[in-house]
Design an enzyme around this catalytic site. Structure first.
Site, PDB file in Angstrom:
ATOM      1  N   LYS A   1     -25.191 -20.042 -54.529  1.00  0.00           N
ATOM      2  CA  LYS A   1     -24.532 -18.862 -55.149  1.00  0.00           C
ATOM      3  C   LYS A   1     -25.114 -18.805 -56.486  1.00  0.00           C
ATOM      4  O   LYS A   1     -25.696 -19.704 -57.031  1.00  0.00           O
ATOM      5  CB  LYS A   1     -23.007 -19.293 -55.264  1.00  0.00           C
TER       6      LYS A   1
HETATM    7  N1  GLU Z   1     -20.921 -13.318 -51.097  1.00  0.00           N
HETATM    8  C1  GLU Z   1     -20.141 -13.504 -49.882  1.00  0.00           C
HETATM    9  C2  GLU Z   1     -19.389 -14.684 -49.665  1.00  0.00           C
HETATM   10  O1  GLU Z   1     -18.814 -15.238 -50.646  1.00  0.00           O
HETATM   11  C3  GLU Z   1     -21.184 -13.245 -48.810  1.00  0.00           C
HETATM   12  C4  GLU Z   1     -22.212 -14.284 -48.815  1.00  0.00           C
HETATM   13  C5  GLU Z   1     -23.585 -14.044 -47.778  1.00  0.00           C
HETATM   14  O2  GLU Z   1     -23.320 -13.127 -47.095  1.00  0.00           O
HETATM   15  O3  GLU Z   1     -24.431 -14.596 -47.833  1.00  0.00           O
HETATM   16  O4  GLU Z   1     -19.068 -15.296 -48.726  1.00  0.00           O
END
Ligand code: GLU
Length: 428
Positions: A118
């Site tokens: 992230k």
């Molecule tokens: N930001 C989204 C989550 O928190 C998706 C992450 C992704 O698709 O890699 O799950």
């Protein structure tokens, strides 16, 4: 522009823990329920790496500002790091690490061949012009180029970023690599390798899981009442689907507050954040509520789908819903979780409920690698299948060990990760 989640309601307590503190506590608690080597748990408390970069931006007026960007890579034992990039003023190292840990569990609960990552930039995207957002994103992509890639780390949209952001990121990366590389990010527009159904996927999975939870607790979809905090892509898509499937969505909110109709709102007519930002309070409804009050409505299901830490020790005692389904990442603090557990209110965790986003990201990554686009029907069918498999796996643990839904989801995830770590061993 369509953001993954755009609502901003401030947490109601200054004492709120960081995502990292919460994620570590959840890990320690769940570890007690699973037969996993201590050393593995210790390793999982720490990210592999956190990249911090300075991202200079030439503003439209010619001046220069420098923003701080991050990418936390938590664990990749099951595959490339995977997870969103958020643009939000409060993005920081601890938040990114905590959120990257949740991505590791989320991908493992869904049995996807990914680990967790992230990142983001500490910036208020509302204060950037479109041109500034593009330049900032392209420079950020360049700063992260050494640590991302289709087989290394695959970013996606998150709060404050969207399909356009991913398109710029993919283009910047591809230009420098000298070849078009769609698999470097997911959540792109379908015309450049994005997947149909990706944008609505987190909301769709929240709706699927809510439907299953309602069935599990014998409530009945047709008679169920639902309140949804947040009307961005997660909340709005969940509300629309639940409405379509026969549930009564009685309250929804955006950053400014909520509208409430005990007989059910006309959900289709309420514009999502993407269609018209901050328009919820402009709709006709018998009552308006604050973002705190919507959390205390006496409904069958409460879906907090805005920001983290909205259900804390201060208001967990006032949650009157029979079931909480987490649409946002980390909407319930660790202390609130215990209060809800004592009160017998089941909380279906984020790492299962909103996992449709990363699941369709996986489908997108497969489509990019194979250079072959799937139909929307196929995406929806496979998402449904993946969600039901994960639901069954987690429910199995809830029933077998009498665990909370969060602990059960952790047990499913940790068992898979620990098995992979045991097979691979510790190098050198
Ligand atoms: N930001 C989204 C989550 O928190 C998706 C992450 C992704 O698709 O890699 O799950």
């Amino acid at each position: 522009m369509s953001m993954e989640s755009t609502q901003e309601a401030e947490p109601d307590s200054p004492e709120i823990d960081s995502a990292l503190v919460t994620a570590r506590r959840q890990l320690e608690r769940a570890a007690a329920h699973v037969d996993v080597d201590e050393g593995v748990i210790e390793r999982l408390k720490h990210p592999t790496r956190v990249e911090q970069v300075s991202v200079p931006l030439e503003r439209d007026d010619g001046s220069v500002d420098v923003f701080t960007g991050y990418r936390a890579q938590h664990d990749d034992v099951r595959g490339p790091y995977k997870g969103g990039l958020r643009y939000h003023p409060e993005v920081n190292t601890e938040e990114c690490i905590g959120l990257s840990m949740w991505m590791t569990w989320k991908c493992a609960v869904m049995d996807l061949p990914f680990g967790g990552g992230k990142g983001g930039i500490a910036v208020n995207p509302k204060e950037l012009s479109e041109g500034e957002t593009e330049r900032l994103t392209r420079r950020f992509a360049e700063e992260l180029r050494a640590v991302v890639g289709p087989t290394k780390d695959v970013p996606a949209p998150d709060m404050g970023t969207d399909a356009q952001t991913m398109a710029w990121f993919m283009d910047a990366y591809s230009m420098q690599q000298g070849e078009t590389t769609p698999g470097v990010v997911t959540g792109k527009p379908p015309v450049i390798g994005g997947s149909y159904g990706r944008q609505e996927a987190p909301g769709r999975s929240v709706a699927i899981v809510t439907r299953e939870a309602i069935d599990h607790y014998d409530i009945g979809l047709e008679s169920a009442t639902v309140a949804v905090q947040g009307f961005g892509s997660v909340g709005a898509n969940a509300a629309r689907l639940l409405d379509e499937w026969g549930a009564s969505v009685v309250a929804v909110s955006d950053v400014n507050g909520a509208i409430y109709d005990p007989d059910g709102l006309d959900i289709e007519s309420i514009p999502t954040h993407e269609e018209e930002p901050e328009a919820v309070l402009e709709q006709d409804a018998p009552e308006t509520l604050t973002n705190e009050e919507i959390l205390e409505l006496d409904v069958d299901v409460l879906v907090p789908a805005a920001v983290g830490n909205v259900i804390s020790a201060e208001n967990a005692g006032d949650v009157a819903a029979d079931i909480v389904v987490e649409g946002a990442n980390g909407p319930t603090t660790f202390a609130a979780d215990s209060i809800l557990e004592e009160r017998g209110v089941p909380v279906i965790p984020d790492i299962l409920a909103n996992a449709g986003g990363v699941t369709v990201s996986y489908f997108e990554w497969l489509q990019d690698i194979n250079r072959r686009q799937w139909s929307l029907d196929r995406v929806q069918e496979e998402l449904e299948e993946h969600m039901l498999d994960a639901w069954d796996d987690v429910r199995g643990e809830v029933e077998a060990k009498e665990l909370t839904w969060r602990d059960a989801a952790y047990v499913v995830a940790l068992s898979r990760i620990a098995e992979a770590k045991a097979m691979r061993g510790l190098w050198p």
